[in-house]
Design an enzyme around this catalytic site. Sequence first.
Site, PDB file in Angstrom:
ATOM      1  N   ILE A  33       0.827  -1.189  -0.021  1.00 17.91           N
ATOM      2  CA  ILE A  33       0.034   0.079   0.118  1.00 17.91           C
ATOM      3  C   ILE A  33       0.933   1.210   0.021  1.00 17.91           C
ATOM      4  O   ILE A  33       1.615   1.304   0.790  1.00 17.91           O
ATOM      5  CB  ILE A  33      -0.846  -0.079   1.270  1.00 17.91           C
ATOM      6  N   ASP A  34       0.852   1.946  -0.990  1.00 17.29           N
ATOM      7  CA  ASP A  34       1.578   3.142  -1.369  1.00 17.29           C
ATOM      8  C   ASP A  34       0.882   4.309  -1.471  1.00 17.29           C
ATOM      9  O   ASP A  34       0.785   4.892  -2.706  1.00 17.29           O
ATOM     10  CB  ASP A  34       2.801   2.947  -2.231  1.00 17.29           C
TER      11      ASP A  34
END
Length: 150
Positions: A33-34
């Site tokens: 998750i970025d």
Amino acid sequence: FAGDAQVGVHLQDAYQGLKAFLPPKEKRGLVLIDPPYERKDEYERVAEGLHLACKRWPTGVYALWYPVLSRSLVTRFHSLITATGIRKILCAELCIEDDTDRARFGGSGMLIVNPPWGLQEEIAAVLPWLWECLAPEGRGGTRIDWLVQE
């Protein structure tokens, strides 16, 4: 990752993807998750999205990147994540600048939910070396510890 049946790369809003693709058929896997952290409420959205994802797939490994701009902002973000009730969260940070100036990007952090066995030791071994390479002026530092234990 083209042609690798074990990897899925999806270009879409992450929060929609967490709902659409979890849980996968496989029992094990990694979700990176970025978020962009461009919206004022991004930290709240991230905490809510991670909480939803962990409810949908509690055995998944989640690696969540976040910027280190100021220690107070990171502390607030960690409080939001801790308040979700998610267990077993490893925290790793690498800062090449002091984390007191919110106007400057000082480093990066990762929160890893359900980290694989031995990952903490591997990160702890490489972080000091990486910091020495990237911060020749000696500013910043590293951190590896449990945000939330099991």
